[in-house]
Scaffold this motif. Structure first.
Motif, PDB file in Angstrom:
ATOM      1  N   VAL A  44       0.843  -1.200   0.000  1.00  0.00           N
ATOM      2  CA  VAL A  44       0.000   0.000   0.000  1.00  0.00           C
ATOM      3  C   VAL A  44       0.875   1.246   0.000  1.00  0.00           C
ATOM      4  O   VAL A  44       0.590   2.210  -0.715  1.00  0.00           O
ATOM      5  CB  VAL A  44      -0.971  -0.013   1.204  1.00  0.00           C
ATOM      6  N   ASN A  45       1.955   1.225   0.763  1.00  0.00           N
ATOM      7  CA  ASN A  45       2.869   2.360   0.780  1.00  0.00           C
ATOM      8  C   ASN A  45       3.477   2.576  -0.605  1.00  0.00           C
ATOM      9  O   ASN A  45       3.564   3.712  -1.077  1.00  0.00           O
ATOM     10  CB  ASN A  45       3.974   2.133   1.806  1.00  0.00           C
ATOM     11  N   GLY A  46       3.892   1.503  -1.267  1.00  0.00           N
ATOM     12  CA  GLY A  46       4.440   1.630  -2.613  1.00  0.00           C
ATOM     13  C   GLY A  46       3.419   2.152  -3.598  1.00  0.00           C
ATOM     14  O   GLY A  46       3.743   2.927  -4.503  1.00  0.00           O
ATOM     15  N   PHE A  47       2.172   1.755  -3.422  1.00  0.00           N
ATOM     16  CA  PHE A  47       1.105   2.238  -4.301  1.00  0.00           C
ATOM     17  C   PHE A  47       0.822   3.723  -4.069  1.00  0.00           C
ATOM     18  O   PHE A  47       0.631   4.486  -5.018  1.00  0.00           O
ATOM     19  CB  PHE A  47      -0.159   1.420  -4.062  1.00  0.00           C
ATOM     20  N   LEU A  48       0.800   4.141  -2.808  1.00  0.00           N
ATOM     21  CA  LEU A  48       0.485   5.534  -2.490  1.00  0.00           C
ATOM     22  C   LEU A  48       1.620   6.481  -2.848  1.00  0.00           C
ATOM     23  O   LEU A  48       1.382   7.616  -3.285  1.00  0.00           O
ATOM     24  CB  LEU A  48       0.122   5.672  -1.014  1.00  0.00           C
ATOM     25  N   VAL A  49       2.856   6.044  -2.646  1.00  0.00           N
ATOM     26  CA  VAL A  49       3.994   6.900  -2.976  1.00  0.00           C
ATOM     27  C   VAL A  49       4.119   7.022  -4.486  1.00  0.00           C
ATOM     28  O   VAL A  49       4.422   8.089  -5.008  1.00  0.00           O
ATOM     29  CB  VAL A  49       5.288   6.341  -2.338  1.00  0.00           C
ATOM     30  N   GLY A  50       3.887   5.929  -5.204  1.00  0.00           N
ATOM     31  CA  GLY A  50       3.806   5.977  -6.653  1.00  0.00           C
ATOM     32  C   GLY A  50       5.118   5.917  -7.394  1.00  0.00           C
ATOM     33  O   GLY A  50       5.125   5.979  -8.611  1.00  0.00           O
ATOM     34  N   ARG A  51       6.241   5.795  -6.697  1.00  0.00           N
ATOM     35  CA  ARG A  51       7.516   5.738  -7.402  1.00  0.00           C
ATOM     36  C   ARG A  51       7.679   4.416  -8.154  1.00  0.00           C
ATOM     37  O   ARG A  51       8.019   4.406  -9.320  1.00  0.00           O
ATOM     38  CB  ARG A  51       8.677   5.908  -6.428  1.00  0.00           C
ATOM     39  N   ALA A  52       7.452   3.321  -7.470  1.00  0.00           N
ATOM     40  CA  ALA A  52       7.680   2.013  -8.087  1.00  0.00           C
ATOM     41  C   ALA A  52       6.392   1.225  -8.245  1.00  0.00           C
ATOM     42  O   ALA A  52       6.420   0.101  -8.694  1.00  0.00           O
ATOM     43  CB  ALA A  52       8.674   1.227  -7.242  1.00  0.00           C
ATOM     44  N   GLY A  53       5.276   1.786  -7.861  1.00  0.00           N
ATOM     45  CA  GLY A  53       4.013   1.057  -7.917  1.00  0.00           C
ATOM     46  C   GLY A  53       3.888   0.100  -6.760  1.00  0.00           C
ATOM     47  O   GLY A  53       4.756   0.022  -5.893  1.00  0.00           O
ATOM     48  N   SER A  54       2.802  -0.630  -6.738  1.00  0.00           N
ATOM     49  CA  SER A  54       2.572  -1.527  -5.604  1.00  0.00           C
ATOM     50  C   SER A  54       3.514  -2.724  -5.626  1.00  0.00           C
ATOM     51  O   SER A  54       3.827  -3.288  -4.587  1.00  0.00           O
ATOM     52  CB  SER A  54       1.124  -2.008  -5.595  1.00  0.00           C
ATOM     53  N   LEU A  55       3.991  -3.139  -6.794  1.00  0.00           N
ATOM     54  CA  LEU A  55       4.917  -4.271  -6.853  1.00  0.00           C
ATOM     55  C   LEU A  55       6.308  -3.906  -6.351  1.00  0.00           C
ATOM     56  O   LEU A  55       7.079  -4.777  -5.988  1.00  0.00           O
ATOM     57  CB  LEU A  55       4.988  -4.831  -8.270  1.00  0.00           C
ATOM     58  N   GLY A  56       6.626  -2.624  -6.309  1.00  0.00           N
ATOM     59  CA  GLY A  56       7.877  -2.181  -5.704  1.00  0.00           C
ATOM     60  C   GLY A  56       7.908  -2.478  -4.220  1.00  0.00           C
ATOM     61  O   GLY A  56       8.967  -2.701  -3.641  1.00  0.00           O
ATOM     62  N   GLY A  57       6.740  -2.523  -3.606  1.00  0.00           N
ATOM     63  CA  GLY A  57       6.651  -2.862  -2.197  1.00  0.00           C
ATOM     64  C   GLY A  57       7.037  -4.303  -1.923  1.00  0.00           C
ATOM     65  O   GLY A  57       7.541  -4.618  -0.852  1.00  0.00           O
ATOM     66  N   VAL A  58       6.830  -5.179  -2.900  1.00  0.00           N
ATOM     67  CA  VAL A  58       7.208  -6.583  -2.724  1.00  0.00           C
ATOM     68  C   VAL A  58       8.725  -6.714  -2.641  1.00  0.00           C
ATOM     69  O   VAL A  58       9.252  -7.467  -1.817  1.00  0.00           O
ATOM     70  CB  VAL A  58       6.635  -7.447  -3.874  1.00  0.00           C
ATOM     71  N   ASP A  59       9.443  -5.978  -3.478  1.00  0.00           N
ATOM     72  CA  ASP A  59      10.909  -6.015  -3.434  1.00  0.00           C
ATOM     73  C   ASP A  59      11.432  -5.502  -2.099  1.00  0.00           C
ATOM     74  O   ASP A  59      12.356  -6.083  -1.517  1.00  0.00           O
ATOM     75  CB  ASP A  59      11.497  -5.181  -4.574  1.00  0.00           C
ATOM     76  N   VAL A  60      10.843  -4.429  -1.612  1.00  0.00           N
ATOM     77  CA  VAL A  60      11.244  -3.887  -0.314  1.00  0.00           C
ATOM     78  C   VAL A  60      10.919  -4.886   0.787  1.00  0.00           C
ATOM     79  O   VAL A  60      11.720  -5.113   1.700  1.00  0.00           O
ATOM     80  CB  VAL A  60      10.534  -2.534  -0.053  1.00  0.00           C
ATOM     81  N   TRP A  61       9.748  -5.532   0.693  1.00  0.00           N
ATOM     82  CA  TRP A  61       9.348  -6.515   1.692  1.00  0.00           C
ATOM     83  C   TRP A  61      10.294  -7.708   1.696  1.00  0.00           C
ATOM     84  O   TRP A  61      10.670  -8.193   2.753  1.00  0.00           O
ATOM     85  CB  TRP A  61       7.911  -6.974   1.434  1.00  0.00           C
ATOM     86  N   LEU A  62      10.666  -8.199   0.513  1.00  0.00           N
ATOM     87  CA  LEU A  62      11.587  -9.335   0.444  1.00  0.00           C
ATOM     88  C   LEU A  62      12.928  -9.000   1.083  1.00  0.00           C
ATOM     89  O   LEU A  62      13.506  -9.815   1.806  1.00  0.00           O
ATOM     90  CB  LEU A  62      11.782  -9.780  -1.002  1.00  0.00           C
ATOM     91  N   ALA A  63      13.440  -7.802   0.820  1.00  0.00           N
ATOM     92  CA  ALA A  63      14.695  -7.387   1.440  1.00  0.00           C
ATOM     93  C   ALA A  63      14.538  -7.274   2.957  1.00  0.00           C
ATOM     94  O   ALA A  63      15.445  -7.630   3.721  1.00  0.00           O
ATOM     95  CB  ALA A  63      15.151  -6.057   0.865  1.00  0.00           C
ATOM     96  N   PHE A  64      13.378  -6.804   3.393  1.00  0.00           N
ATOM     97  CA  PHE A  64      13.107  -6.635   4.823  1.00  0.00           C
ATOM     98  C   PHE A  64      12.934  -7.978   5.518  1.00  0.00           C
ATOM     99  O   PHE A  64      13.511  -8.224   6.576  1.00  0.00           O
ATOM    100  CB  PHE A  64      11.840  -5.781   4.976  1.00  0.00           C
ATOM    101  N   ILE A  65      12.163  -8.872   4.925  1.00  0.00           N
ATOM    102  CA  ILE A  65      11.790 -10.112   5.587  1.00  0.00           C
ATOM    103  C   ILE A  65      12.938 -11.123   5.591  1.00  0.00           C
ATOM    104  O   ILE A  65      12.948 -12.047   6.404  1.00  0.00           O
ATOM    105  CB  ILE A  65      10.504 -10.699   4.962  1.00  0.00           C
ATOM    106  N   LYS A  66      13.912 -10.967   4.723  1.00  0.00           N
ATOM    107  CA  LYS A  66      15.051 -11.891   4.688  1.00  0.00           C
ATOM    108  C   LYS A  66      16.061 -11.620   5.794  1.00  0.00           C
ATOM    109  O   LYS A  66      16.950 -12.435   6.028  1.00  0.00           O
ATOM    110  CB  LYS A  66      15.743 -11.819   3.327  1.00  0.00           C
ATOM    111  N   ARG A  67      15.932 -10.508   6.483  1.00  0.00           N
ATOM    112  CA  ARG A  67      16.870 -10.193   7.569  1.00  0.00           C
ATOM    113  C   ARG A  67      16.592 -11.081   8.769  1.00  0.00           C
ATOM    114  O   ARG A  67      15.455 -11.251   9.199  1.00  0.00           O
ATOM    115  CB  ARG A  67      16.728  -8.729   7.963  1.00  0.00           C
TER     116      ARG A  67
END
Length: 94
Positions: A44-67
């Motif tokens: 939702v944050n990726g969708f609202l910010v609009g830089r990378a779209g909502s699928l950009g949030g998945v990449d950020v989540w994967l980087a976050f959740i792998k820690r």
């Protein structure tokens, strides 16, 4: 007192299993739900910010959740919450 208990999903009783297994399953379910909520928030944050779209949030989540520290925090929180829930429920029965 029986060492085995029923695991229920909704109103259905799914299976008989040992208490330790049931509690471990509850911790795992809580950890997965926490990760899913974080994914939703990041999408939702990726969708609202609009830089990378909502699928950009998945990449950020994967980087976050792998820690490993994040996974450890999620599991520790789920473990403490589940333990408190069962401890409190056992105290109310007496």
């Amino acid at each position: 007192m029986s060492d085995r208990t029923q695991f229920a999903v909704g109103s259905r009783k799914v299976a008989m299993m040992p208490r330790a297994m049931k509690r471990t399953l509850h911790v795992a379910i809580a950890a997965v739900l926490t990760a899913a909520v974080v994914l939703f928030v990041m999408m939702v944050n990726g969708f609202l910010v609009g830089r990378a779209g909502s699928l950009g949030g998945v990449d950020v989540w994967l980087a976050f959740i792998k820690r490993s520290d994040i996974i450890g925090t999620i599991i520790l929180t789920a473990l403490v919450t589940t333990a408190f829930h069962f401890w409190q429920r056992d105290k109310e029965r007496r």
